[in-house]
Design an enzyme around this catalytic site. Structure first.
Site, PDB file in Angstrom:
ATOM      1  N   LYS A   1    -130.066  74.847 -35.670  1.00  0.00           N
ATOM      2  CA  LYS A   1    -129.641  74.218 -36.927  1.00  0.00           C
ATOM      3  C   LYS A   1    -130.617  74.564 -38.050  1.00  0.00           C
ATOM      4  CE  LYS A   1    -127.974  70.525 -33.994  1.00  0.00           C
ATOM      5  NZ  LYS A   1    -128.367  69.251 -33.385  1.00  0.00           N
TER       6      LYS A   1
ATOM      7  N   LYS B   1    -137.040  65.514 -33.296  1.00  0.00           N
ATOM      8  CA  LYS B   1    -136.426  65.610 -31.967  1.00  0.00           C
ATOM      9  C   LYS B   1    -136.914  64.427 -31.138  1.00  0.00           C
ATOM     10  CE  LYS B   1    -138.000  69.681 -31.477  1.00  0.00           C
ATOM     11  NZ  LYS B   1    -137.859  70.977 -30.791  1.00  0.00           N
ATOM     12  N   ARG B   2    -136.336  64.265 -29.979  1.00  0.00           N
ATOM     13  CA  ARG B   2    -136.775  63.191 -29.081  1.00  0.00           C
ATOM     14  C   ARG B   2    -138.277  63.312 -28.842  1.00  0.00           C
ATOM     15  NH1 ARG B   2    -136.548  63.435 -23.423  1.00  0.00           N
ATOM     16  NH2 ARG B   2    -135.405  65.387 -23.638  1.00  0.00           N
TER      17      ARG B   2
ATOM     18  N   LYS C   1    -142.515  68.220 -25.537  1.00  0.00           N
ATOM     19  CA  LYS C   1    -142.141  68.749 -26.852  1.00  0.00           C
ATOM     20  C   LYS C   1    -143.342  68.837 -27.783  1.00  0.00           C
ATOM     21  CE  LYS C   1    -137.367  67.087 -26.431  1.00  0.00           C
ATOM     22  NZ  LYS C   1    -136.618  68.355 -26.493  1.00  0.00           N
TER      23      LYS C   1
ATOM     24  N   THR D   1    -131.338  72.852 -29.514  1.00  0.00           N
ATOM     25  CA  THR D   1    -130.283  73.166 -30.487  1.00  0.00           C
ATOM     26  C   THR D   1    -130.757  72.881 -31.902  1.00  0.00           C
ATOM     27  OG1 THR D   1    -129.322  70.958 -30.098  1.00  0.00           O
ATOM     28  CG2 THR D   1    -128.337  72.802 -28.925  1.00  0.00           C
TER      29      THR D   1
ATOM     30  N   HIS E   1    -129.413  71.308 -17.510  1.00  0.00           N
ATOM     31  CA  HIS E   1    -130.073  71.202 -18.811  1.00  0.00           C
ATOM     32  C   HIS E   1    -131.580  71.012 -18.725  1.00  0.00           C
ATOM     33  CE1 HIS E   1    -126.754  71.120 -21.734  1.00  0.00           C
ATOM     34  NE2 HIS E   1    -126.048  70.509 -20.798  1.00  0.00           N
TER      35      HIS E   1
END
Length: 853
Positions: A681, A569-570, A575, A677, A378
């Protein structure tokens, strides 16, 4: 059927279960089930029942309906053995269960009607009572949950294996702009969805030493004599498929001490020592991801991983023994997927069980192990590829370290045959990292011990072979494959977005819920102005719900007609939430300078948790909240810009946010996001994506087309080129329009109440090293955001782009992912379960229980 009429509870065939009174799906059935549980299970009368009581009663009534399917499936598999998928994961972010199970059974309206008889006119009042299960953290855990749901929906026998954490990772509060972590006591009021099975407990050892001996046949054997033990007690959570009888399970392990209370120590006055073993053992399942910044924390994390993996493998072997199936047939009955490196100790533990407990020879045990196990990678981030120091590993798992040394010795012999005399390749491929303090590389162990290794997006899988494991890929090219991630449309559209679901049902029928490719039928409405207007109105109605939530929880009023620009998100530097924050400041400055032509009114929404020990991520949260404080208090921003940070982001909150988003921020540094993911969504719910060519963004853009995706930023090749040239971010500051003014405003303390030092570490990180190339992509990101504003100003165009995003999201269903796993990796087949019941009034007839309305 009255209570006085006898029931025939015999089970003439597997999967035949009686008592239709507790399986009915009408509103009356649900009401009677609630009434019974209020009285007999909870000890309450309806007039005095609280909302929590009603939630528990409804949950127990729904669980009754799951039990028929759950037990029938177990019985049917026992009578007709099939290959079962075992999904091993350190986390399962399953989210609230009541609403999802009502959807799966198809009784949402019936449950709402039953609640009205208790004076509850809005079922949301009861659904909101449910605590978020603290069993996961981010995308890894949510993916595992989506996969379990799809396995059940596709009628594939499966068991998810994990840990029953008493406390989740943490609940997040925001105080003075900073993240504050408080204990996530998600079990404090009870959890009606689990079924404990103490009779199926397993023993797990730690520490101690090994002894060699000869068995009665003269064969060399080793026994492990642990210094301590824990008991793993399984708790099963039923996982029902959508409108089918298949009900798989999530089996979570709780740790107990082998001896809970030492009377001798107590009577000697050692009151703490009397329960010391109990406290130590139960620590194993106290919290998700203990801080591994200390030696004790790392030891606990490794113990957790071995604990749940050992329990799970013992459970699988025991299931074979119970059915009289020889262990040599293990691969025919279990396909084991390792979800990242956390369960990769399974390679050594399965070998130990086969060699030391079942007394198989090495070659037979290794053939079974490699035939059963497959591994999903991952991440490409080095810090996320687990390594354990040899001292820690050997002291905690001495037998496993011996086995890993032997696995590595035999493997390196193979490598030498392919790369004779090449010590550099041997060092890179060895399970043991010889550099510095020697350590066990868990990703290498998983790769060597598995028959397949897969990445989770096309780009990620290519980088796994090209950059992460090039020598492994050259050695075993057939072992490496890709299975792009997916998410379940049941939870993320049908449940989370009932307004959109109703529009889809009315326009293309309801087949999309089970076959997301049917959303392609929406494309016939892409140029229908009336339908596009309806599409936009549906999105606006969903946004109003989130607007109310934001006002209740933050006190900030936002305009639902503004663009909802969302990044949830985290929190992590790669990110790049701080890149988004920088562009918000640029938008703020444009408004202050009167440069508002063509600017779309925006509500920029952030959400996510930072790891407690991750100082820079926590500073980014403070940065965002500092910007929000200034922007939301400035009257010049009214009607133009709002910034919101949603605290304690989780599945429950995600069900509100994803349907309401207009723009999805997927702006990670190219080559670092494995898949994502959340991007899927958002797409399913009609949000447009602004993003880099990273993770599954690549495939999303391929599906929706270039015209319906806002692309910016350097590619993985461009990033590599910048690195090779010697990236100097400070040189970009003066050369990038708007960037100097943005950075100066931060440096001046404008977003920190005049404190010029607060964000200095963030600024120095950006202008000094900029390890995630934020400044390198800033100008392109601002340009793409202007393209977003231009598109928003043409609402028919925007609605058309939104519709096409939903219409072309079929590839990203977790059903598609699971079909690929089943066909290419697991060789698992569907196994539909038929359920009948027999009653005395008509003993010759079997009445099929309702699987769907």
């Amino acid at each position: 059927m009255t209570d006085q009429q006898p029931r025939n509870l015999s089970l003439p065939t597997p999967g035949c279960f009686a008592d239709p009174d507790r399986s009915g799906l009408t509103a009356t059935d649900v009401f009677e089930g609630m009434t019974e549980h209020l009285f007999y299970t909870l000890g309450k009368l309806a007039p005095s029942a609280s909302r929590h009581d009603l939630y528990m009663a409804l949950s127990y009534a729904v669980r009754d309906r799951l039990m028929t399917r759950y037990l029938a499936g177990i019985e049917a598999i026992g009578a007709n053995p099939k290959r079962i998928v075992a999904y091993l994961s350190a986390e399962f972010l399953i989210g609230p269960q009541l609403g999802n199970n009502l959807l799966m059974l198809g009784i949402q309206k019936e449950a709402a009607e039953a609640l009205r008889q208790f004076g509850i006119n809005d079922i949301e009042e009861i659904l909101d009572v449910e605590e978020e299960p603290g069993l996961g953290n981010g995308g890894l855990g949510r993916l595992a949950a989506c996969f379990l749901e799809s396995l059940a929906t596709l009628e594939i026998p499966a068991t998810g294996y994990g840990i029953r954490y008493e406390f989740g990772i943490f609940d997040q509060l925001i105080r003075d702009g900073w993240q504050v972590e408080i204990t996530d006591k998600w079990l404090k009021a009870g959890w009606p969805w689990e079924i404990p099975h103490p009779d199926q407990a397993c023993f797990v050892g730690f520490g101690g030493h090994t002894e060699s001996y000869r068995d009665q046949h003269g064969a060399y054997r080793v026994r492990w004599i642990p210094a301590e033990h824990a008991i793993g007690v399984p708790h099963d959570v039923p996982v029902l498929g959508y409108r089918v009888n298949t009900c798989d399970r999530l089996r979570l392990w709780r740790a107990d001490a082998t001896e809970s209370f030492d009377f001798y120590a107590f009577n000697s006055g050692d009151y703490y020592g009397a329960v010391e073993e109990k406290v130590g053992s139960e620590t194993l399942c106290k919290v998700l991801y203990p801080n591994d910044g200390t030696a004790k924390g790392r030891q606990l994390r490794l113990k957790q991983q071995h604990f749940f993996v050992s329990c799970s493998l013992q459970d699988m072997i025991r299931s074979l023994d119970a059915r009289g199936i020889p262990v040599q047939e293990f691969p025919e009955h279990w396909a084991i997927q390792l979800n990242d490196t956390h369960p990769s100790i399974a390679v050594a533990e399965l070998m130990r069980l086969l060699l030391d407990d079942k007394h198989l020879e090495w070659d037979s045990a290794w053939a079974i192990t490699t035939a059963c196990l497959s591994y999903t990678n991952h991440t490409l981030l080095p810090e996320a590829l687990e390594k354990w120091g040899l001292d820690l590993f050997g002291s905690l798992l001495p037998r496993h370290l011996e086995l890993i040394f032997e696995i590595n010795r035999r493997f390196l012999q193979q490598v030498r045959l392919k790369y004779p005399g090449n010590d550099a390749v041997l060092r890179r491929l060895s399970i043991i990292d010889e550099a510095g303090d020697k350590a066990v590389r868990m990703a290498h162990l998983a790769t060597i011990g598995s028959h397949h290794v897969n990445g989770v997006a096309a780009l990620h899988s290519a980088l796994v072979k090209q950059d992460l494991f090039p020598e492994f890929a050259a050695l075993w090219p057939e072992k490496f494959t890709n299975v792009t991630n997916g998410v379940t449309p049941r939870r993320w559209v049908a449940l989370a977005n009932p307004q959109l679901s109703a529009l889809l049902d009315a326009s293309i029928g309801d087949g999309w819920v089970r076959n997301l490719d049917e959303l392609r039928q929406l494309e016939r409405y892409a140029d229908d102005s009336g339908f596009l207007e309806h599409w936009g109105a549906t999105k606006l109605s969903v946004k109003r719900h989130l607007t109310h939530y934001i006002h209740r929880h933050t006190g900030v009023l936002v305009d639902p007609a503004s663009m909802f620009d969302v990044q949830v998100k985290r929190i992590h530097e790669y990110k790049r939430q701080h890149l988004n924050a920088l562009q918000v400041i640029a938008q703020y400055l444009r408004i202050k300078n009167g440069l508002t032509d063509g600017m779309a009114p925006r509500t920029v929404i952030f959400g996510g948790k930072a790891a407690p020990g991750y100082a820079m991520a926590k500073l980014i949260i403070r940065f965002i909240n500092g910007i929000a404080d200034v922007v939301n208090a400035d009257p010049d921003m009214d009607g133009r810009l709002r910034v919101i940070f949603l605290a304690d982001y989780n599945v429950k909150l995600g069900e509100r946010v994803y349907p309401a988003a207009d723009l999805s921020e997927q702006i990670s540094t190219a080559g670092l996001e494995a898949s994502g993911t959340g991007n899927m969504k958002f797409m399913m719910n009609g949000a447009l994506t602004i993003g880099t060519l990273d993770g599954a963004n690549v495939e999303i853009r391929e599906q929706v087309g270039d015209d319906n995706f806002f692309l910016f930023g350097r590619t993985t090749e461009g990033i590599a080129e910048l690195k090779a040239q010697g990236y100097r971010p400070w040189e970009l500051v003066s050369a990038t329009p708007e960037l100097p003014e943005v950075l100066h405003l931060i440096e001046s303390g404008h977003f920190s109440n005049g404190d010029k030092e607060l964000f200095r570490p963030l600024l120095e990180n950006l202008t000094g090293r900029d390890p995630f190339f934020v400044l390198a992509d800033f100008a392109a990101y601002l340009k793409a955001q202007q393209d977003v504003s231009d598109a928003w100003s043409d609402r028919p165009r925007w609605n058309r782009m939104s519709l096409l995003n939903t219409a072309r999201s079929g590839l990203f269903s977790s059903d598609r992912s699971i079909r690929e796993y089943c066909e290419r990796i697991w060789q698992a087949e569907e196994f539909p379960v038929t359920i009948t019941c027999e009653i005395d009034e008509a003993p010759a007839k079997g009445r099929r229980l309702p699987a769907a309305p």
